[in-house]
Write a protein that holds these residues in place. Structure first.
Motif, mmCIF file in Angstrom:
data_model
loop_
_atom_site.group_PDB
_atom_site.id
_atom_site.type_symbol
_atom_site.label_atom_id
_atom_site.label_comp_id
_atom_site.label_asym_id
_atom_site.label_seq_id
_atom_site.Cartn_x
_atom_site.Cartn_y
_atom_site.Cartn_z
ATOM 1 N N UNK A 5 0.858 -1.186 0.000
ATOM 2 C CA UNK A 5 0.000 0.000 0.000
ATOM 3 C C UNK A 5 0.891 1.231 0.000
ATOM 4 N N UNK A 6 0.347 2.353 -0.448
ATOM 5 C CA UNK A 6 1.083 3.616 -0.469
ATOM 6 C C UNK A 6 0.796 4.378 0.831
ATOM 7 N N UNK A 7 1.848 4.698 1.563
ATOM 8 C CA UNK A 7 1.722 5.401 2.840
ATOM 9 C C UNK A 7 1.244 6.838 2.622
ATOM 10 N N UNK A 14 4.551 0.039 1.135
ATOM 11 C CA UNK A 14 4.962 -0.817 2.238
ATOM 12 C C UNK A 14 3.946 -1.928 2.431
ATOM 13 N N UNK A 15 4.420 -3.037 2.982
ATOM 14 C CA UNK A 15 3.549 -4.179 3.251
ATOM 15 C C UNK A 15 2.988 -4.145 4.665
ATOM 16 N N UNK A 21 -8.742 5.292 9.987
ATOM 17 C CA UNK A 21 -9.910 5.548 9.161
ATOM 18 C C UNK A 21 -9.592 4.953 7.791
ATOM 19 N N UNK A 22 -9.484 5.756 6.758
ATOM 20 C CA UNK A 22 -9.151 5.206 5.439
ATOM 21 C C UNK A 22 -7.726 5.531 5.025
ATOM 22 N N UNK A 23 -6.951 6.090 5.936
ATOM 23 C CA UNK A 23 -5.575 6.473 5.634
ATOM 24 C C UNK A 23 -4.630 5.335 5.992
ATOM 25 N N UNK A 24 -3.786 4.950 5.057
ATOM 26 C CA UNK A 24 -2.781 3.925 5.323
ATOM 27 C C UNK A 24 -1.508 4.608 5.798
ATOM 28 N N UNK A 30 4.474 5.203 11.364
ATOM 29 C CA UNK A 30 3.721 5.051 12.615
ATOM 30 C C UNK A 30 4.664 5.133 13.815
ATOM 31 N N UNK A 31 5.756 4.388 13.757
ATOM 32 C CA UNK A 31 6.727 4.403 14.867
ATOM 33 C C UNK A 31 7.325 5.794 15.065
#
Length: 60
Positions: A5-7, A14-15, A21-24, A30-31
């Motif tokens: 998916x595209x961050x 990234x896998x 919500x709908x945001x990857x 995230x870290x």
């Protein structure tokens, strides 16, 4: 097989990541977001990226 998916923060594919919500958001972002203190200039970057991604979700 994992799907890439595209961050929404760094725009890299990234896998491993999460959906907010709908945001990857990739695991690396995230870290980094969690570990970045509010006094760090990078924190403002994350806030701006989240706002930009959120606005992109709102239909015109």
């Amino acid at each position: 097989m994992n799907r890439k998916e595209c961050c929404s923060i760094c725009s890299r594919e990234a896998e491993d990541g999460i959906y907010l919500l709908k945001l990857y958001i990739c695991q690396d972002c995230e870290r980094e977001m969690i570990d970045t203190p509010t006094s760090d200039p990078k924190y403002d970057f994350f806030v701006k990226q989240m706002k930009k991604a959120q606005r992109a979700m709102i239909p015109s």
